[in-house]
Design a protein around this motif. Structure first.
Motif, mmCIF file in Angstrom:
data_model
loop_
_atom_site.group_PDB
_atom_site.id
_atom_site.type_symbol
_atom_site.label_atom_id
_atom_site.label_comp_id
_atom_site.label_asym_id
_atom_site.label_seq_id
_atom_site.Cartn_x
_atom_site.Cartn_y
_atom_site.Cartn_z
ATOM 1 N N SER A 7 21.650 -21.975 -13.199
ATOM 2 C CA SER A 7 20.953 -21.503 -12.006
ATOM 3 C C SER A 7 21.747 -21.906 -10.772
ATOM 4 O O SER A 7 22.115 -23.078 -10.606
ATOM 5 C CB SER A 7 19.545 -22.100 -11.936
ATOM 6 N N GLY A 8 22.031 -20.930 -9.935
ATOM 7 C CA GLY A 8 22.800 -21.212 -8.730
ATOM 8 C C GLY A 8 23.045 -19.944 -7.933
ATOM 9 O O GLY A 8 22.561 -18.859 -8.282
ATOM 10 N N LYS A 9 23.818 -20.074 -6.877
ATOM 11 C CA LYS A 9 24.092 -18.970 -5.964
ATOM 12 C C LYS A 9 25.384 -18.267 -6.380
ATOM 13 O O LYS A 9 26.385 -18.917 -6.682
ATOM 14 C CB LYS A 9 24.210 -19.492 -4.532
ATOM 15 N N LEU A 10 25.354 -16.919 -6.404
ATOM 16 C CA LEU A 10 26.550 -16.137 -6.713
ATOM 17 C C LEU A 10 27.500 -16.169 -5.518
ATOM 18 O O LEU A 10 27.150 -15.760 -4.417
ATOM 19 C CB LEU A 10 26.174 -14.685 -7.043
ATOM 20 N N LYS A 11 28.716 -16.643 -5.760
ATOM 21 C CA LYS A 11 29.700 -16.759 -4.678
ATOM 22 C C LYS A 11 30.550 -15.502 -4.531
ATOM 23 O O LYS A 11 30.716 -14.986 -3.429
ATOM 24 C CB LYS A 11 30.601 -17.962 -4.943
ATOM 25 N N ILE A 23 31.266 -1.825 -17.736
ATOM 26 C CA ILE A 23 30.412 -0.642 -17.868
ATOM 27 C C ILE A 23 29.360 -0.600 -16.766
ATOM 28 O O ILE A 23 29.167 0.424 -16.102
ATOM 29 C CB ILE A 23 29.726 -0.636 -19.252
ATOM 30 N N GLN A 24 28.680 -1.703 -16.544
ATOM 31 C CA GLN A 24 27.607 -1.722 -15.552
ATOM 32 C C GLN A 24 27.600 -3.062 -14.839
ATOM 33 O O GLN A 24 27.460 -4.109 -15.460
ATOM 34 C CB GLN A 24 26.252 -1.466 -16.218
ATOM 35 N N SER A 25 27.777 -3.039 -13.530
ATOM 36 C CA SER A 25 27.762 -4.270 -12.738
ATOM 37 C C SER A 25 27.465 -3.928 -11.292
ATOM 38 O O SER A 25 28.130 -3.079 -10.693
ATOM 39 C CB SER A 25 29.107 -4.996 -12.839
ATOM 40 N N GLU A 26 26.453 -4.561 -10.736
ATOM 41 C CA GLU A 26 26.105 -4.416 -9.325
ATOM 42 C C GLU A 26 26.200 -5.767 -8.631
ATOM 43 O O GLU A 26 25.489 -6.023 -7.653
ATOM 44 C CB GLU A 26 24.696 -3.833 -9.180
ATOM 45 N N LEU A 27 27.049 -6.659 -9.143
ATOM 46 C CA LEU A 27 27.133 -8.012 -8.602
ATOM 47 C C LEU A 27 27.652 -8.036 -7.172
ATOM 48 O O LEU A 27 27.322 -8.952 -6.419
ATOM 49 C CB LEU A 27 28.036 -8.874 -9.493
ATOM 50 N N HIS A 28 28.505 -7.070 -6.800
ATOM 51 C CA HIS A 28 29.029 -7.081 -5.430
ATOM 52 C C HIS A 28 27.924 -6.925 -4.393
ATOM 53 O O HIS A 28 28.104 -7.284 -3.228
ATOM 54 C CB HIS A 28 30.065 -5.976 -5.266
ATOM 55 N N GLN A 29 26.767 -6.385 -4.809
ATOM 56 C CA GLN A 29 25.638 -6.250 -3.897
ATOM 57 C C GLN A 29 24.751 -7.494 -3.888
ATOM 58 O O GLN A 29 23.851 -7.590 -3.060
ATOM 59 C CB GLN A 29 24.803 -5.028 -4.279
ATOM 60 N N ARG A 30 24.995 -8.435 -4.806
ATOM 61 C CA ARG A 30 24.143 -9.617 -4.924
ATOM 62 C C ARG A 30 24.858 -10.898 -4.519
ATOM 63 O O ARG A 30 24.368 -11.986 -4.808
ATOM 64 C CB ARG A 30 23.641 -9.747 -6.353
ATOM 65 N N GLU A 31 26.015 -10.785 -3.906
ATOM 66 C CA GLU A 31 26.741 -11.981 -3.501
ATOM 67 C C GLU A 31 25.909 -12.772 -2.492
ATOM 68 O O GLU A 31 25.407 -12.232 -1.517
ATOM 69 C CB GLU A 31 28.094 -11.604 -2.897
ATOM 70 N N GLY A 32 25.755 -14.055 -2.759
ATOM 71 C CA GLY A 32 24.927 -14.919 -1.917
ATOM 72 C C GLY A 32 23.515 -15.090 -2.430
ATOM 73 O O GLY A 32 22.778 -15.930 -1.906
ATOM 74 N N GLU A 33 23.109 -14.334 -3.454
ATOM 75 C CA GLU A 33 21.757 -14.452 -3.999
ATOM 76 C C GLU A 33 21.704 -15.551 -5.068
ATOM 77 O O GLU A 33 22.705 -15.918 -5.671
ATOM 78 C CB GLU A 33 21.309 -13.121 -4.603
ATOM 79 N N MET A 34 20.495 -16.051 -5.320
ATOM 80 C CA MET A 34 20.278 -17.065 -6.351
ATOM 81 C C MET A 34 20.144 -16.385 -7.709
ATOM 82 O O MET A 34 19.492 -15.339 -7.836
ATOM 83 C CB MET A 34 19.024 -17.877 -6.039
ATOM 84 N N LEU A 35 20.764 -16.973 -8.718
ATOM 85 C CA LEU A 35 20.725 -16.456 -10.083
ATOM 86 C C LEU A 35 20.005 -17.454 -10.979
ATOM 87 O O LEU A 35 20.068 -18.663 -10.761
ATOM 88 C CB LEU A 35 22.142 -16.231 -10.608
ATOM 89 N N SER A 36 19.342 -16.926 -11.991
ATOM 90 C CA SER A 36 18.636 -17.769 -12.952
ATOM 91 C C SER A 36 19.517 -18.002 -14.173
ATOM 92 O O SER A 36 20.362 -17.171 -14.512
ATOM 93 C CB SER A 36 17.321 -17.109 -13.381
ATOM 94 N N LEU A 37 19.300 -19.121 -14.847
ATOM 95 C CA LEU A 37 20.053 -19.456 -16.049
ATOM 96 C C LEU A 37 19.841 -18.384 -17.118
ATOM 97 O O LEU A 37 18.710 -18.013 -17.434
ATOM 98 C CB LEU A 37 19.612 -20.819 -16.582
ATOM 99 N N GLY A 38 20.948 -17.855 -17.638
ATOM 100 C CA GLY A 38 20.885 -16.853 -18.698
ATOM 101 C C GLY A 38 20.593 -15.449 -18.230
ATOM 102 O O GLY A 38 20.448 -14.544 -19.046
#
Length: 637
Positions: free
Chosen positions: A416-420, A509-524
């Motif tokens: 769990s942490g912030k996506l850099k 194939i599928q990734s929208e991580l560039h739109q979530r930079e700075g958001e908190m992520l959950s473990l797993g």
């Protein structure tokens, strides 16, 4: 290499020789020599970018270009820093340079050594105009005075590398046919008209319009064939399919019909003084097409075979780039050659019955049969037709399909942490060991420093209590030290897993991580779907009324809509038992495999497959579609 953007300046800072010095002149002459000796863009760019990197003493230089639909990419890396690190460093400036078509400079400082580094990116264009890509170089920074000189020198060297580009159309003397050997040269038209026999007019049309559009830098190129004195639009460059009822396609078909009726090339453009447009008195449909596309330059050329128009090609280009006399002359010189291939493709695409009837009609026009001859002819035709109806013939069914992956890998959040930062998007190719994404570790580093300080103080206190023979307090401090050690081990594990690498080469194939930079992520939490290389398979969508025709082991061919001329052999591996609803219709999924896919083939591409379902009598092949239609309607009642 840990780097950070320096926000205090926007002026590039380099330490390079001034323009006009001996080294620069030698490099410039070397680039000119490379450009003049080879007509192969790939070889030219690779040698040229290496010479430029050696001149600047750059640890990394790279050039990307798209010339006539061919993707060219070459990089030069020198030193201990891996090329993947430099690619990530240069990706943002190169992307901005491509989108804005302006020079870009970004500045970075290595945290450990304090070394200042600058990245210069400049757009590249062909001598005839039109952007083709971007070139980038990494240079150590020194002072602001040399910055402008470095940028000017790099841009000048790149311009020399692309200035002497050989035209893809041959000179007029190269188009002459001698001793029946055909045209000389390696231009698009001769490449298009040699080395392959086309058996499908639609595939031929898409290949022709896309290649010609890239070559002449057009807005679009359209191609239509003449059938029963009417033009039928087959292909438009940049489009996977043609919707003939749309207003744009109707306008293009009307303009093609106007060129068919006139029988000669029609040109409408702004610079009418340099082009003979005044001879075309009735060009109202072309004028409407020109106005619809923002006063673009329009050209329609009928393709003649044995004095008869068999196809029409329409080209549109920007208003400020009218067609030149030389371009029109070279297009018209290839007229007969291309028309011949259109005729061959149309004939090969006809069925046996259609070709027989056409040949029979042509024979009847040139020879009058007697009464006995006509009776013999009728009996022969009846016998052939009955034989065709009774005998079994190879039969294939065409069905839609999609290119998918057989082994998808899902990358999840390690803690769990912030996506850099996210480094790749959907559809991008990833090399093994490249960084996919990383989590922010700033809080973990601060927490680790505090725990290490506390561990040290607790450990020292435990030693003091042991020396004072106070075992109770020493035991308490020992338990505290053990608890802190466990927490430090957990933090170290998170720091090690904060950067997620690609375990193998493949495609995102599928990734929208560039739109979530700075958001908190959950473990797993699933973050990225990844398809390893060479796991391609074809998913067939079989209409449920054809489900009984397909089974495992059947062979066929597959082509994507992006490359309709590239056929690959496939084998049906399995067919599912249950049907699936999709867009209001029921389909049965089947999986087919082939070893012919390469790493450049992208997942998710749609296409169509032709599967051989065995031999069927001729009467079934002729009546299959109406019989299937009636069965489908009856089942819906």
């Amino acid at each position: 290499m840990q780097t950070e953007l320096n926000p205090t300046t926007r002026t590039p800072i380099f330490n390079v020789p001034v323009a006009g010095d001996k080294d620069f002149q030698q490099c410039s002459e070397a680039i000119q020599s490379i450009a003049s000796k080879t007509n192969d863009f790939r070889n030219r760019f690779s040698k040229g970018i290496e010479s430029i990197a050696e001149y600047f003493g750059a640890p990394f230089a790279m050039i990307r270009a798209d010339v006539d639909g061919e993707r060219i990419e070459h990089e030069h890396c020198f030193g201990d820093v891996p090329a993947e690190t430099w690619q990530q460093l240069c990706s943002v400036p190169m992307l901005e340079c491509m989108s804005t078509q302006e020079n870009q400079a970004s500045f970075f400082v290595e945290r450990t050594t304090g070394t200042k580094t600058a990245v210069i990116a400049v757009p590249t264009s062909l001598a005839t105009g039109g952007p083709i890509g971007v070139a980038c170089v990494v240079v150590p920074a020194e002072d602001a005075t040399a910055a402008k000189r470095a940028l000017e020198q790099f841009q000048a060297l790149v311009l020399e590398l692309t200035a002497q580009n050989p035209t893809r159309f041959p000179a007029s003397e190269e188009l002459q046919v001698s001793e029946g050997k055909g045209p000389k040269g390696s231009n698009f038209s001769t490449t298009f008209c040699s080395g392959r026999i086309w058996d499908n007019p639609t595939e031929l049309a898409f290949h022709f319009v896309n290649g010609l559009c890239n070559q002449l830098h057009c807005i679009d190129v359209s191609f239509g064939v003449v059938h029963k004195k009417q033009v039928q639009l087959l292909a438009i460059s940049g489009s996977e399919s043609v919707y003939r009822r749309s207003p744009g396609c109707i306008a293009i078909e009307q303009a093609m019909t106007e060129a068919l009726d006139s029988g000669h090339t029609i040109v409408l453009q702004q610079d009418s003084s340099s082009e003979e447009t005044s001879e075309h008195l009735n060009c109202a449909l072309h004028q409407a097409l020109r106005l619809e596309s923002g006063n673009s330059s329009c050209l329609s050329m009928p393709l003649n075979h044995n004095g008869q128009v068999v196809a029409v090609c329409t080209l549109r280009r920007e208003e400020n780039r009218p067609f030149t006399r030389d371009e029109i002359a070279k297009l018209e010189s290839c007229n007969e050659r291309i028309a011949e291939y259109v005729v061959v493709a149309s004939r090969l695409n006809q069925s046996f019955v259609s070709r027989f009837c056409e040949q029979l009609s042509n024979t009847a026009k040139h020879k009058a049969f007697s009464g006995t001859g006509r009776r013999i002819l009728v009996l022969a035709v009846a016998a052939i037709f009955i034989t065709y109806l009774v005998l079994p013939w190879p039969h294939s069914l065409s069905i839609p399909c999609t290119l998918v992956s057989s082994q998808q890998r899902v990358y999840s959040a390690p803690f769990s942490g912030k996506l850099k930062k996210s480094y790749f998007r959907s559809g991008e190719w990833v090399s093994q060991g490249a960084i996919l994404f990383e989590l922010d570790t700033e809080d973990l580093v601060i927490q680790k420093a505090k725990l290490e300080s506390e561990w040290k103080s607790r450990n020292q206190a435990m030693i003091r209590f042991l020396q004072a023979s106070d075992t109770a307090k020493a035991g308490e401090e020992k338990s505290n030290v053990a608890a802190i050690s466990k927490e430090l081990a957990m933090i170290n594990s998170k720091l090690e897993n904060a950067i997620v690498f690609a375990q193998e080469s493949g495609t995102v194939i599928q990734s929208e991580l560039h739109q979530r930079e700075g958001e908190m992520l959950s473990l797993g939490e699933p973050l990225l779907n990844f398809a390893p290389s060479r796991t391609h398979q074809v998913e067939l969508r079989i209409p449920d009324h054809l489900g009984m025709e397909f089974r495992a082991g059947q062979q066929g061919r597959f082509a994507t809509s992006a490359e309709p001329d590239q056929w690959r052999d496939i084998i049906v591996e399995r067919v599912e038992m249950a049907s699936t609803a999709m867009n209001g219709e029921n389909f049965i999924k089947a999986i087919a495999t082939t070893p012919q896919f390469d790493e450049a083939t992208r997942f998710g591409l749609s296409g169509f497959a032709r599967i051989s379902v065995g031999n069927q009598p001729g009467w079934w092949i002729l009546l299959q579609q109406p019989i299937r239609y009636v069965q489908r309607k009856v089942s819906q009642l």
